[in-house]
Design a protein around this motif. Structure first.
Motif, mmCIF file in Angstrom:
data_model
loop_
_atom_site.group_PDB
_atom_site.id
_atom_site.type_symbol
_atom_site.label_atom_id
_atom_site.label_comp_id
_atom_site.label_asym_id
_atom_site.label_seq_id
_atom_site.Cartn_x
_atom_site.Cartn_y
_atom_site.Cartn_z
ATOM 1 N N PHE A 185 0.842 -1.203 0.000
ATOM 2 C CA PHE A 185 0.000 0.000 0.000
ATOM 3 C C PHE A 185 0.877 1.253 0.000
ATOM 4 C CE2 PHE A 185 -2.100 3.410 2.393
ATOM 5 C CZ PHE A 185 -3.207 3.624 1.586
ATOM 6 N N VAL A 186 1.904 1.271 0.849
ATOM 7 C CA VAL A 186 2.807 2.416 0.929
ATOM 8 C C VAL A 186 3.488 2.657 -0.419
ATOM 9 C CG1 VAL A 186 4.986 3.238 1.925
ATOM 10 C CG2 VAL A 186 3.214 2.290 3.406
ATOM 11 N N LEU A 187 3.949 1.593 -1.083
ATOM 12 C CA LEU A 187 4.614 1.752 -2.376
ATOM 13 C C LEU A 187 3.638 2.183 -3.471
ATOM 14 C CD1 LEU A 187 7.278 -1.091 -2.382
ATOM 15 C CD2 LEU A 187 7.676 1.367 -2.536
ATOM 16 N N THR A 188 2.377 1.783 -3.353
ATOM 17 C CA THR A 188 1.365 2.264 -4.304
ATOM 18 C C THR A 188 1.213 3.776 -4.178
ATOM 19 O OG1 THR A 188 0.133 0.175 -4.125
ATOM 20 C CG2 THR A 188 -1.038 2.055 -5.047
ATOM 21 N N VAL A 189 1.126 4.258 -2.945
ATOM 22 C CA VAL A 189 0.945 5.692 -2.695
ATOM 23 C C VAL A 189 2.197 6.477 -3.100
ATOM 24 C CG1 VAL A 189 0.594 7.440 -0.899
ATOM 25 C CG2 VAL A 189 -0.721 5.302 -0.848
ATOM 26 N N ILE A 190 3.383 5.978 -2.720
ATOM 27 C CA ILE A 190 4.632 6.671 -3.065
ATOM 28 C C ILE A 190 4.803 6.754 -4.576
ATOM 29 C CG2 ILE A 190 7.149 6.463 -3.035
ATOM 30 C CD1 ILE A 190 6.928 5.375 -0.199
ATOM 31 N N SER A 191 4.550 5.634 -5.267
ATOM 32 C CA SER A 191 4.702 5.616 -6.722
ATOM 33 C C SER A 191 3.731 6.584 -7.383
ATOM 34 C CB SER A 191 4.481 4.195 -7.253
ATOM 35 O OG SER A 191 5.419 3.289 -6.702
ATOM 36 N N GLY A 192 2.480 6.581 -6.912
ATOM 37 C CA GLY A 192 1.486 7.484 -7.476
ATOM 38 C C GLY A 192 1.827 8.942 -7.220
ATOM 39 N N GLY A 193 2.286 9.242 -6.006
ATOM 40 C CA GLY A 193 2.655 10.618 -5.676
ATOM 41 C C GLY A 193 3.824 11.115 -6.499
ATOM 42 N N LEU A 194 4.864 10.296 -6.629
ATOM 43 C CA LEU A 194 6.019 10.684 -7.430
ATOM 44 C C LEU A 194 5.646 10.853 -8.902
ATOM 45 C CD1 LEU A 194 8.941 8.519 -5.959
ATOM 46 C CD2 LEU A 194 8.784 11.017 -5.986
ATOM 47 N N LEU A 195 4.785 9.968 -9.402
ATOM 48 C CA LEU A 195 4.358 10.065 -10.796
ATOM 49 C C LEU A 195 3.683 11.404 -11.059
ATOM 50 C CD1 LEU A 195 3.868 8.875 -13.609
ATOM 51 C CD2 LEU A 195 1.795 7.774 -12.697
ATOM 52 N N LEU A 196 2.783 11.816 -10.182
ATOM 53 C CA LEU A 196 2.085 13.093 -10.358
ATOM 54 C C LEU A 196 3.058 14.265 -10.283
ATOM 55 C CD1 LEU A 196 -1.146 12.458 -8.247
ATOM 56 C CD2 LEU A 196 -0.913 12.394 -10.734
ATOM 57 N N LEU A 197 4.005 14.200 -9.350
ATOM 58 C CA LEU A 197 4.988 15.279 -9.213
ATOM 59 C C LEU A 197 5.888 15.374 -10.444
ATOM 60 C CD1 LEU A 197 5.945 14.776 -5.458
ATOM 61 C CD2 LEU A 197 4.789 16.775 -6.427
ATOM 62 N N PHE A 198 6.279 14.229 -10.992
ATOM 63 C CA PHE A 198 7.086 14.239 -12.213
ATOM 64 C C PHE A 198 6.302 14.838 -13.371
ATOM 65 C CE2 PHE A 198 10.221 11.185 -10.443
ATOM 66 C CZ PHE A 198 11.379 11.728 -10.986
ATOM 67 N N LEU A 199 5.062 14.401 -13.544
ATOM 68 C CA LEU A 199 4.249 14.912 -14.647
ATOM 69 C C LEU A 199 4.065 16.419 -14.530
ATOM 70 C CD1 LEU A 199 1.503 12.142 -14.933
ATOM 71 C CD2 LEU A 199 3.425 12.543 -16.481
ATOM 72 N N GLU A 200 3.889 16.904 -13.316
ATOM 73 C CA GLU A 200 3.689 18.328 -13.090
ATOM 74 C C GLU A 200 4.903 19.147 -13.520
ATOM 75 O OE1 GLU A 200 1.463 20.384 -9.478
ATOM 76 O OE2 GLU A 200 3.513 19.809 -8.919
ATOM 77 N N GLN A 201 6.092 18.544 -13.409
ATOM 78 C CA GLN A 201 7.312 19.236 -13.812
ATOM 79 C C GLN A 201 7.624 19.061 -15.303
ATOM 80 O OE1 GLN A 201 9.127 21.243 -11.711
ATOM 81 N NE2 GLN A 201 7.474 20.835 -10.248
#
Length: 291
Positions: free
Chosen positions: A82-98
């Motif tokens: 669950f933690v890795l699902t959330v971390i991966s999703g959060g990083l993905l959104l932050l990367f896309l935003e940049q």
């Protein structure tokens, strides 16, 4: 802070991330700089030592576990995924935003080849993504505790992806965002799958997750081969057609090409081994359904 024209999501997620980062580290996010030999886990000695420790733990653990019953640790396993699902999703959104504003404003070639695409916020995200590769090594520890078979692809992929992120971070390869964002998208689905499956939910799309992984490596290789080619053509064979130089070191480029190529071959082999069933000897293959 982005303008309304360049903002990707309704809110600027990086602002919230930066507040959390400062709360945890005590330092502003915009003060981060990756310095080889000074930043945590930025030396060859550190990365190779952890890799060797990983192999000692998993293979030594297999020997130890021969004398014990499997340890399921279901709650910890569910929490980990669950933690890795959330971390991966959060990083993905932050990367896309940049990344998306860079591509919109300057184009794809600039985003994968120009040093200007290696921004300070992205450097911090690249570094955090690199750190997650150490945490993901725990995946294998759970397999050992559960006395599951360790496939070569599993520990090869886990250990060397850590080194891949390390070399690209040191090489400052702007194209890094392509394999990283695709990998994060795969990991959102993969760790969600393992989390839900460990909760007893039957999920039908595991086969397609492997196909997604194979597609990911094909796209990755298209980009990294192109960037490597145009760099070497410009630097050493300018008479060949090229689009100009590409930022990043030669070592990082060649290592990335070689490792991602091996991943593609191994995942294709895994797919056919896992999902293509051969008929039992002496038994006719079942007829395929037709529409």
């Amino acid at each position: 802070m982005p303008t309304s024209a360049t903002q990707v999501f309704p809110v600027y997620l990086y602002d919230y991330f930066a507040r959390g980062y400062e709360l945890v580290t005590g330092h502003p996010a915009d003060s981060f700089e990756y310095v080889r030999g000074e930043t945590l886990l930025s030396t060859n000695r550190e990365s190779f030592a952890i890799m060797m420790a990983y192999f000692v733990v998993i293979f030594g653990g297999q020997v130890v576990m021969k004398n014990f019953k499997p340890i399921r640790a279901n709650f910890l396993f569910q929490l980990h995924n669950f933690v890795l699902t959330v971390i991966s999703g959060g990083l993905l959104l932050l990367f896309l935003e940049q990344i998306v504003p860079i591509v919109r404003e300057h184009g794809v070639f600039y985003s994968v080849c120009n040093s200007g695409a290696w921004t300070q916020p992205l450097e911090l995200l690249y570094y955090l993504n690199y750190l997650t590769k150490y945490y993901e090594l725990i995946d294998t520890v759970f397999l050992v505790l559960r006395k599951k078979k360790l496939e070569f692809l599993h520990y090869y992929h886990h250990s060397l992806t850590m080194l891949l992120c390390f070399t690209q971070l040191n090489g400052r390869t702007a194209v890094s965002y392509v394999p990283i964002t695709l990998n994060l998208a795969v990991h959102v689905l993969m760790y969600y799958y393992y989390w839900r499956a460990s909760c007893g939910v039957k999920i039908w799309w595991k086969k397609y997750l492997t196909l997604f992984q194979i597609t990911q490596f094909i796209i990755d290789l298209g980009f990294v081969y192109f960037c490597t080619y145009t760099y070497f053509a410009t630097a050493y064979y300018p008479h060949l057609p090229n689009m100009g130089t590409c930022t990043g070191t030669e070592t990082a480029a060649l290592f990335g090409c070689g490792l991602l190529s091996s991943y593609l071959l191994l995942f294709i082999q895994f797919f056919f081994k896992t999902y293509t069933k051969k008929p039992v000897a002496g038994q006719a293959a079942p007829a395929k359904k037709t529409a």
